[in-house]
Design an enzyme around this catalytic site. Structure first.
Site, PDB file in Angstrom:
ATOM      1  N   ASP A  15       0.871  -1.168   0.000  1.00 52.89           N
ATOM      2  CA  ASP A  15       0.000   0.000   0.000  1.00 52.89           C
ATOM      3  C   ASP A  15       0.914   1.227   0.000  1.00 52.89           C
ATOM      4  OD1 ASP A  15      -2.437   1.600   0.503  1.00 52.89           O
ATOM      5  OD2 ASP A  15      -1.506   1.920   2.465  1.00 52.89           O
ATOM      6  N   ASP A  17      -0.240   5.279   0.692  1.00 56.59           N
ATOM      7  CA  ASP A  17      -0.568   6.280   1.710  1.00 56.59           C
ATOM      8  C   ASP A  17      -0.630   5.637   3.093  1.00 56.59           C
ATOM      9  OD1 ASP A  17      -1.076   8.738   0.124  1.00 56.59           O
ATOM     10  OD2 ASP A  17      -2.621   7.494  -0.803  1.00 56.59           O
TER      11      ASP A  17
END
Length: 334
Positions: A15, A17
């Site tokens: 991932d 952010d």
């Protein structure tokens, strides 16, 4: 040498952010950890629910925070949203876009016609994050959805981690449209499985490790796709949220940050389960923590507590001694 996470897995799906960076601010150690994964010969993929940037823009942003990447290594929820639309619509169908220009480009790339205004020819609405989305954009989408248009949300993330803190994400805007239409969208990105499976497949992986900071998207998505997962505490996930995690949101491994992927960290040490240094007993739904070693690791305590909370009914946690109290306070559980 102890077995590491990279010994167990043939690719790592990151991932972005809250895991690799906070907005424009890199998370300490993330770039070095990703470089180490590459050095160990494991393919890397960046899988993001943020639909506001193209793979090229994501690659450029990664470069600014010290991470070398190629556009083919990036999978976005905008791509997943466009692919989902194409599965349900004929070529040339008109799609009302609520989101950034990158989402509009993905819609066009799959042979559909993007628009920004409601009309009787609108067959679908696709909604992704954009900091410029306003009332007028939602109003156009509201008219289309209420008129029966297919509605696809790129993701349902309620918040977006930034260098300033948690800000409204696409899920917050989806909630506004849901309230105005009494309709539910189809969801393209995490926690649905296709986005992660496509990323793993592109890396030729069969036992990918998913790494993220959100239980309801990254970790739940890994579970849906059938992959093991590592949660890091650099974004949304907190100790309290972890203890209350539902079965489909429970990670296999837990770490403070991405440095857990480096060669000196044992995979066994990162697993959720009983850990040395702590004794945890449960009575009347209260978990009592006792320190059994002077230098016991607080993250070992959290791994131990998750194991206990997920197998017992725990509504509260208390300390039996000062060292336990200090550890619980540092975890936000005091």
């Amino acid at each position: 040498m102890a077995e590491t996470l990279l010994d167990r897995h043939d690719a790592v799906l990151f991932d972005l952010d809250g895991t690799v960076y906070h907005g424009t601010r890199p998370i300490p150690g993330a770039a070095e950890a990703i470089a180490h994964v590459r050095k160990r010969g494991r393919p890397v993929r960046f899988v993001t629910n943020n639909a506001s940037k193209s793979p090229e823009a994501v690659t450029e942003h990664l470069g600014k925070v010290g991470v070398t990447a190629e556009p083919v290594e990036v999978s976005t929820s905008a791509q997943a949203g466009a692919a989902l639309l194409r599965e349900h619509l004929p070529a040339g169908a008109v799609v009302l876009v609520v989101g950034a220009a990158s989402l509009e480009a993905e819609v066009r790339a799959v042979g559909l016609r993007p628009t920004r205004q409601y009309g009787t020819d609108v067959a679908a609405v696709v909604q992704g994050h954009s900091p410029d989305t306003g009332w007028s954009d939602l109003a156009e989408a509201c008219l289309a959805v209420r008129d029966g248009a297919l509605w696809v949300a790129c993701n349902l993330d309620a918040t977006l981690p930034t260098e300033r803190g948690q800000l409204p994400g696409n899920g917050a805007m989806v909630a506004a449209l849901r309230a105005a239409t009494d309709r539910e969208p189809m969801v393209a990105g995490k926690p649905e499985a296709p986005l992660l499976r496509t990323a793993a497949s592109s890396a030729g992986a069969t036992s990918a490790l998913v790494v993220g900071d959100r239980l309801d998207t990254d970790i739940a998505g890994a579970a849906a796709a059938g992959y093991r997962s590592l949660v890091v505490l650099t974004g949304v996930a907190t100790a309290r949220r972890l203890l209350a995690a539902e079965p489909g949101e429970r990670p296999d491994y837990l770490a403070a940050d991405l440095t857990a992927l480096t060669h000196w960290v044992s995979a066994t040490d990162l697993e959720i389960g009983p850990r040395p240094g702590w004794r945890v007993t449960v009575a009347d739904s209260v978990a009592t923590v006792e320190s059994t070693e002077p230098a016991a690791d607080r993250l070992h305590l959290l791994r131990h507590l998750c194991y206990v909370a997920w197998s017992s009914s725990v509504t509260n946690v208390r300390a039996a001694d000062p060292r336990a109290e200090e550890a619980l306070t540092s975890l936000g559980l005091g």
